[in-house]
Write a protein that holds these residues in place. Structure first.
Motif, PDB file in Angstrom:
ATOM      1  N   ALA A   1      -2.865   0.879  -1.308  1.00 24.91           N
ATOM      2  CA  ALA A   1      -2.822  -0.167  -0.235  1.00 24.91           C
ATOM      3  C   ALA A   1      -3.338  -1.414  -0.810  1.00 24.91           C
ATOM      4  CB  ALA A   1      -3.804   0.047   1.070  1.00 24.91           C
ATOM      5  N   ALA A   2      -4.387  -1.740  -1.706  1.00 27.58           N
ATOM      6  CA  ALA A   2      -4.578  -2.834  -2.333  1.00 27.58           C
ATOM      7  C   ALA A   2      -3.780  -3.433  -3.159  1.00 27.58           C
ATOM      8  CB  ALA A   2      -5.936  -2.489  -2.966  1.00 27.58           C
ATOM      9  N   GLY A   3      -3.043  -2.747  -3.671  1.00 29.36           N
ATOM     10  CA  GLY A   3      -1.690  -3.132  -4.881  1.00 29.36           C
ATOM     11  C   GLY A   3      -0.937  -3.513  -3.896  1.00 29.36           C
ATOM     12  N   LEU A   4      -0.540  -3.170  -2.797  1.00 27.47           N
ATOM     13  CA  LEU A   4       0.527  -3.679  -2.071  1.00 27.47           C
ATOM     14  C   LEU A   4       0.231  -5.052  -1.450  1.00 27.47           C
ATOM     15  CD1 LEU A   4       1.850  -0.326  -0.140  1.00 27.47           C
ATOM     16  CD2 LEU A   4       3.118  -1.762  -2.034  1.00 27.47           C
ATOM     17  N   LEU A   5      -1.045  -4.765  -0.870  1.00 25.53           N
ATOM     18  CA  LEU A   5      -1.431  -6.204  -0.258  1.00 25.53           C
ATOM     19  C   LEU A   5      -1.586  -7.367  -1.459  1.00 25.53           C
ATOM     20  CD1 LEU A   5      -4.307  -5.179   1.801  1.00 25.53           C
ATOM     21  CD2 LEU A   5      -2.431  -5.992   2.683  1.00 25.53           C
ATOM     22  N   VAL A   6      -2.048  -7.080  -2.607  1.00 27.97           N
ATOM     23  CA  VAL A   6      -1.839  -7.925  -3.609  1.00 27.97           C
ATOM     24  C   VAL A   6      -0.489  -8.513  -4.049  1.00 27.97           C
ATOM     25  CG1 VAL A   6      -2.291  -8.389  -6.197  1.00 27.97           C
ATOM     26  CG2 VAL A   6      -4.334  -7.479  -4.722  1.00 27.97           C
ATOM     27  N   GLY A   7       0.422  -7.735  -3.893  1.00 25.62           N
ATOM     28  CA  GLY A   7       1.685  -7.940  -4.117  1.00 25.62           C
ATOM     29  C   GLY A   7       2.265  -8.664  -3.137  1.00 25.62           C
ATOM     30  N   VAL A   8       2.205  -8.325  -1.953  1.00 23.96           N
ATOM     31  CA  VAL A   8       2.437  -9.298  -0.853  1.00 23.96           C
ATOM     32  C   VAL A   8       1.966 -10.770  -0.939  1.00 23.96           C
ATOM     33  CG1 VAL A   8       2.346  -9.936   1.817  1.00 23.96           C
ATOM     34  CG2 VAL A   8       2.959  -7.518   0.943  1.00 23.96           C
ATOM     35  N   GLY A   9       0.574 -10.670  -1.252  1.00 23.84           N
ATOM     36  CA  GLY A   9      -0.241 -12.194  -1.413  1.00 23.84           C
ATOM     37  C   GLY A   9       0.529 -12.944  -2.592  1.00 23.84           C
ATOM     38  N   THR A  10       0.769 -12.266  -3.778  1.00 27.47           N
ATOM     39  CA  THR A  10       1.467 -13.008  -4.574  1.00 27.47           C
ATOM     40  C   THR A  10       2.861 -13.400  -4.365  1.00 27.47           C
ATOM     41  OG1 THR A  10       2.729 -11.059  -5.693  1.00 27.47           O
ATOM     42  CG2 THR A  10       0.231 -11.654  -6.601  1.00 27.47           C
ATOM     43  N   ARG A  11       3.580 -13.034  -3.500  1.00 28.83           N
ATOM     44  CA  ARG A  11       4.922 -13.630  -2.870  1.00 28.83           C
ATOM     45  C   ARG A  11       4.494 -14.706  -2.164  1.00 28.83           C
ATOM     46  NH1 ARG A  11       8.583 -12.912  -5.977  1.00 28.83           N
ATOM     47  NH2 ARG A  11      10.205 -13.495  -4.329  1.00 28.83           N
ATOM     48  N   TYR A  12       3.527 -14.456  -1.287  1.00 29.82           N
ATOM     49  CA  TYR A  12       3.311 -15.630  -0.390  1.00 29.82           C
ATOM     50  C   TYR A  12       2.675 -16.873  -1.368  1.00 29.82           C
ATOM     51  CZ  TYR A  12       4.088 -13.217   4.104  1.00 29.82           C
ATOM     52  OH  TYR A  12       4.757 -12.561   4.965  1.00 29.82           O
TER      53      TYR A  12
END
Length: 140
Positions: free
Chosen positions: A87-98
Motif C-alpha cells: 500500500a505504501a509503495g502504491l501511494l508513493v507511486g501515485v505521489g510521484t506521478r502527481y
C-alpha cells in the motif's frame, strides 16, 4: 526534541550523502541524465536506453547486500507487513506521478539545480511525511 546519542551516526550519514552526491553528479556530467528514481524506473517501460537504467536499478537493489558483506553489523529491518509495504509503495507511486517526480529527482537533483518547482515539490513531500508520521504515531 532529544537526540538519541547512542544511535547518532553522523559519519556514515555523511558518507552516504557524499556517495549519493557523487553518483548524481556523475550521472549528470557523464550521461546528461537526472537521477530521479521514478523517471529511471518509468523509462524501463519505454523503448530505448534501457541498459544504463537497468544498471542503475541493479545497483540500488544490490547495495543492501554489498553493505551486509562489508559491514555485517549494519542490518536494516522493516517493522511492517507486506500489505502495508505494498500500500505504501502504491501511494508513493501515485505521489510521484502527481508531483512529476520523486524525492531523489526533486530533493537531490532539482534542489541542487536551484529549481523552484523542485523546491515546492520537496516542501510538499516533507510536509506530507511529517503529517503522516504525526498521524500514525500520535493519532492512530
Amino acid at each position: 526534541m532529544t537526540v538519541d546519542w547512542q544511535a547518532f551516526t553522523p559519519a556514515p550519514a555523511l558518507a552516504g550523502g557524499l556517495l549519493i552526491g557523487i553518483a548524481v553528479a556523475m550521472l549528470l556530467l557523464l550521461g546528461g541524465r537526472i537521477a530521479g528514481i521514478s523517471g529511471i524506473l518509468g523509462g524501463l517501460l519505454r523503448a530505448g536506453d534501457r541498459r544504463w537504467r537497468l544498471a542503475f536499478i541493479g545497483g540500488l537493489l544490490a547495495s543492501p547486500w554489498v553493505l551486509a558483506l562489508v559491514s555485517p553489523a549494519a542490518r536494516a529491518s522493516i517493522d511492517a507487513d507486506w500489505v502495508t509495504l505494498i500500500a505504501a509503495g502504491l501511494l508513493v507511486g501515485v505521489g510521484t506521478r502527481y508531483g512529476a517526480g520523486c524525492t531523489s529527482g526533486h530533493g537531490v537533483c532539482g534542489l541542487s539545480r536551484l529549481s523552484p518547482r523542485s523546491a515546492v515539490a520537496t516542501l510538499a513531500f516533507m510536509a506530507a511525511g511529517f503529517a503522516t508520521v504525526f498521524v500514525v504515531r500520535h493519532l492512530l
